[in-house]
Design an enzyme around this catalytic site. Structure first.
Site, PDB file in Angstrom:
ATOM      1  N   LYS A  39       0.843  -1.205   0.000  1.00 15.75           N
ATOM      2  CA  LYS A  39       0.000   0.000   0.000  1.00 15.75           C
ATOM      3  C   LYS A  39       0.876   1.251   0.000  1.00 15.75           C
ATOM      4  O   LYS A  39       0.623   2.199  -0.745  1.00 15.75           O
ATOM      5  CB  LYS A  39      -0.933  -0.010   1.220  1.00 15.75           C
ATOM      6  N   GLN A  83      -4.686  -1.435   9.746  1.00 17.12           N
ATOM      7  CA  GLN A  83      -4.629  -2.755   9.107  1.00 17.12           C
ATOM      8  C   GLN A  83      -5.249  -3.812  10.021  1.00 17.12           C
ATOM      9  O   GLN A  83      -4.894  -3.916  11.197  1.00 17.12           O
ATOM     10  CB  GLN A  83      -3.160  -3.097   8.787  1.00 17.12           C
ATOM     11  N   ASP A 106     -11.006   3.264   4.362  1.00 15.76           N
ATOM     12  CA  ASP A 106     -11.380   1.852   4.266  1.00 15.76           C
ATOM     13  C   ASP A 106     -12.898   1.696   4.204  1.00 15.76           C
ATOM     14  O   ASP A 106     -13.396   0.619   3.870  1.00 15.76           O
ATOM     15  CB  ASP A 106     -10.852   1.091   5.495  1.00 15.76           C
TER      16      ASP A 106
END
Ligand code: NDP
Length: 280
Positions: A39, A83, A106
């Site tokens: 990422k 994460q 997200d």
């Protein structure tokens, strides 16, 4: 799609805004470490700013909350991503709710979940289902009117996938069936799919004869299976038996490849969207 992002990033930079993503990684899950590195690299390649905050596995919820609070208040940070999975002592939901909704790239904050399920374009679409939808559109597979069967009902993949495909609009208007571990006679249902999306987390679970000839198959699963012939001792496989499925499907996504890189691409898009909304 990443190339298409470059002029948008450039334009924002000319306005004095460099889209910035901060990723928080707690603990030492090897798969998470790989995803976070990918990422960060993708952000830099797109001309965006990225930083990773790594915290030890023993981190408390309060310690993580204070990092998120700092990022929430930092004007150079447009997107925040924690994460998953988080260590057991930390409550995922509490953490995801503490991210400012306008930085929640997200798309897991309830405000974004609500916006996305009601079709409000200011909401952030979770990157994995967003990527699957874009892949269908860009491959000329219009879900409109088609029967899409999704196997998996997680908040990260299955549920938001259903929501995006149900939308009235481009990439939507599908007839959606969502299956899960309590679904009776799964193969009978998957055989009815024009588009089959597997997000289960079980290696090669979907067999070739579960697929209608000519169907489009999207394999979201990423599973490590032991393989002593490889240097690492394992290899990655999806939730679909690829070799059997490719014989019957009209199109199929590979693992690795396919959904994984698209997920990262859509994370970049969400971060640019966040920076644009921030810039007004
Ligand atoms: P979860 O474990 O949260 O959800 C799995 C879903 O599959 C659940 O709804 C579960 O049902 C269902 N399921 C499990 N076993 C069966 C079964 N035997 N029959 C029918 N349904 C079953 O996983 P995620 O949604 O987070 O992830 C799914 C997969 O996608 C994983 O392999 C993950 O690694 C991968 N993934 C890949 C991403 C990418 O970028 N490529 C991003 C995110 C995930 P129930 O709800 O009843 O338990």
């Amino acid at each position: 799609m990443r190339a298409e992002l470059a002029p948008r990033v450039k334009k924002l930079k000319q306005q004095g805004v460099t889209p910035g993503l901060s990723v928080v990684l707690v603990g030492e899950n090897p798969a998470s470490q790989v995803y976070v590195r990918m990422k960060g690299r993708a952000c830099e390649e797109a001309g965006m700013r990225s930083d990773t905050i790594t915290m030890p596995a023993e981190t408390t919820e309060a310690e993580l909350a204070s990092v998120i609070e700092r990022l929430n208040g930092d004007d150079a940070v447009h997107g925040i991503l924690v994460q998953l999975p988080l260590p057991d002592q930390i409550n995922d939901q509490g953490v995801l709710h503490s991210i400012r909704p306008d930085k929640d790239v997200d798309g897991f904050h309830p405000e974004n979940v609500g916006k996305v399920s009601t079709g409000d374009p200011t909401g952030f679409r979770p990157a994995t289902p967003y990527g699957v939808q874009q892949m269908l559109i860009r491959s000329g597979v219009d879900p409109a009117g088609q029967h899409v069967v999704i196997v998996g009902r997680s908040n990260i993949v299955g549920r938001p996938m259903a929501s995006l495909l149900l939308h009235k609009g481009e990439g939507g208007n599908a007839t959606v069936t969502v299956c899960h571990s309590r679904t009776r006679d799964l193969p009978t249902i998957t055989r009815q799919a024009d588009i089959l999306i597997a997000a289960i987390g079980q290696p090669e679970f979907v067999k070739g004869d579960w697929i209608r000839p000519g169907a489009v198959v999207i394999d979201v699963g990423v599973n490590r299976v032991s393989d002593p012939t490889t240097k690492k001792g394992y290899r990655l496989v999806g939730d679909v038996d690829f070799e059997a499925a490719r014989q019957v499907a009209s199109a199929i996504t590979p693992v690795p490849g396919g959904v994984g890189p698209m997920t990262i691409t859509m994370l970049l898009y969400n971060t640019v969207q966040a920076a644009r909304q921030w810039a007004g």
